[in-house]
Design an enzyme around this catalytic site. Structure first.
Site, PDB file in Angstrom:
ATOM      1  N   SER A 193       0.844  -1.188   0.000  1.00 56.99           N
ATOM      2  CA  SER A 193       0.000   0.000   0.000  1.00 56.99           C
ATOM      3  C   SER A 193       0.888   1.250   0.000  1.00 56.99           C
ATOM      4  O   SER A 193       1.674   1.445  -0.924  1.00 56.99           O
ATOM      5  CB  SER A 193      -0.944  -0.030   1.200  1.00 56.99           C
ATOM      6  OG  SER A 193      -1.965   0.937   1.073  1.00 56.99           O
ATOM      7  N   ASP A 283      -8.794  -6.093  -4.906  1.00 51.98           N
ATOM      8  CA  ASP A 283      -8.456  -4.886  -4.166  1.00 51.98           C
ATOM      9  C   ASP A 283      -9.227  -3.687  -4.720  1.00 51.98           C
ATOM     10  O   ASP A 283      -9.095  -3.335  -5.889  1.00 51.98           O
ATOM     11  CB  ASP A 283      -6.947  -4.624  -4.271  1.00 51.98           C
ATOM     12  CG  ASP A 283      -6.468  -3.536  -3.332  1.00 51.98           C
ATOM     13  OD1 ASP A 283      -7.305  -2.900  -2.663  1.00 51.98           O
ATOM     14  OD2 ASP A 283      -5.245  -3.327  -3.262  1.00 51.98           O
ATOM     15  N   HIS A 315      -6.999  -6.020  -0.588  1.00 48.84           N
ATOM     16  CA  HIS A 315      -5.890  -5.117  -0.282  1.00 48.84           C
ATOM     17  C   HIS A 315      -4.844  -5.690   0.671  1.00 48.84           C
ATOM     18  O   HIS A 315      -3.644  -5.621   0.391  1.00 48.84           O
ATOM     19  CB  HIS A 315      -6.445  -3.798   0.250  1.00 48.84           C
ATOM     20  CG  HIS A 315      -5.416  -2.716   0.347  1.00 48.84           C
ATOM     21  ND1 HIS A 315      -4.689  -2.283  -0.749  1.00 48.84           N
ATOM     22  CD2 HIS A 315      -4.968  -1.996   1.404  1.00 48.84           C
ATOM     23  CE1 HIS A 315      -3.849  -1.336  -0.369  1.00 48.84           C
ATOM     24  NE2 HIS A 315      -3.996  -1.141   0.931  1.00 48.84           N
TER      25      HIS A 315
END
Length: 373
Positions: A193, A283, A315
């Site tokens: 991320s 995601d 995610h």
């Protein structure tokens, strides 16, 4: 520590003493004065006086421990790691990190993994992590960096980062890496991320320093992500731009340019090191198109890269099979690019199976016997 905070007066009361040392306490549930806590530490092998596991305490009885279920990891003294809290200072900014090293009996690969967290407004604590624990058993040293903007550094630190992502956080992480790197033969980087965002920046801005990278659902280009992510406000806020949830902003050339300027895609032409891309197909936060574009750009420039797509994960890539598989292939990726890496993949599989009950039959394309020799 565990703190009781009065939201009306602002007063605080420390509820537990130092019996838990540097362990991290997580409140799982509360019924009246009774708390159910999870106590853990980055090193699961602690002294006999330090409890680790599920703890049931009664606040009305001096925080007396009523029940305790010990973590079974504490029963294996042959497997351990050690860690040190590190402090860093750069241009007046104070931040910290946690250096996790192989314990006694583990080999030392002389390889430092730089591992910035996502968020960016989150933090690393001393709570147990299976990934750094396993990496330590394999001989890696891992540096977890709480850069400017992380929680726990104060509100001023948090407010400094929006508008400065891709610069301030990148320089903090690299400064910590530079201070820690002496004595290591290789420095690699991984993150997911916003941690993947930082990984992309680090290998692009400092292409001769990092020798390999692994990225998990990384933010690559905020200007293209903003229109398809379920958190478009994140792209605006972290770029230092205003966002009104009651009057959504329409695409604006100035805003799009600001997002692009802060994104790691800007440095794609400078990337040299081999890159492993790990993507969850479901995601919605950082859509798969981010990582897929990055891989296409790298391949068109002749940079070694590999893509692993997890069709049923999103995610965090946190399902049991996916988290195990991604860690195995991260190790394989680093191992592949350094001839001095001699630890066998079977060691990793044994740890995953024995200590964490990972179902090895769910791993994708492991080919265990391929690495037997």
């Amino acid at each position: 520590v565990l703190v009781k905070l009065n939201t009306e007066t602002g007063s605080k009361e420390y509820l537990l003493d130092q019996r838990y040392g540097t362990s991290c306490l997580d409140v799982l549930d509360q019924i009246g004065s009774r708390l159910l806590l999870f106590v853990s530490d980055l090193n699961p092998i602690l002294s006999e006086n330090t409890k680790q596991g599920i703890v049931f305490v009664d606040l009305s009885d001096g925080c007396a421990i009523k029940e305790f279920w010990k973590s079974r990891l504490s029963d294996n003294p042959e497997i351990s790691c050690k860690y040190t809290i590190k402090s860093y200072s750069r241009e007046g900014s104070e931040y910290n990190g946690i250096l996790i090293e192989p314990g006694e009996g583990c080999s030392d690969l002389k390889t430092l993994i730089i591992f910035p967290h996502g968020g960016p407004h989150s933090m690393y604590t001393t709570a147990f992590r299976y990934d750094t624990y396993i990496l330590a058993q394999l001989g890696y040293t891992t540096l977890l960096v709480n850069y400017t903007g992380s929680l726990g550094l104060g509100p001023e630190s948090i407010s400094l980062l929006p508008g400065n992502v891709g610069d301030m956080d990148v320089k903090d992480v690299h400064h910590a890496a530079m201070e820690t790197a002496p004595g290591f033969e290789h420095v690699v980087v991984m993150g997911g991320s916003h941690g993947g965002f930082l990984t992309g920046h680090l290998i692009g801005q400092y292409p001769d320093f990092y020798k390999a990278a692994a990225m998990r659902n990384p933010v690559i280009d905020m200007s293209s992500m903003v229109g398809v992510s379920d958190i478009p406000d994140w792209c605006y806020c972290e770029s230092g731009l205003d966002y009104n949830v009651y009057h959504l902003p329409t695409p604006d050339p100035t805003a799009i340019t600001a997002m692009l300027d802060k994104s790691p895609i800007r440095y794609i032409d400078q990337v040299k090191c081999p890159v492993l891309m790990l993507i969850g197909a479901k995601d919605l936060r950082v859509p798969p198109s981010q990582g897929l574009r990055y891989v296409r750009y790298l391949k068109s420039r002749g940079v070694a890269c590999s893509l692993r797509m997890y069709p049923e994960d999103c995610h965090p890539l946190s399902s049991v099979a996916c988290s195990g598989d991604s860690l195995v292939h991260t190790h394989l990726w680093f191992k592949k690019h350094f001839e001095s890496f001699v630890r066998n993949i079977l060691v990793l599989l044994e740890i995953l199976s024995k200590d964490f009950n990972f179902p090895l039959d769910n791993f994708t394309d492991i080919h265990i016997f391929k690495f037997k020799n």
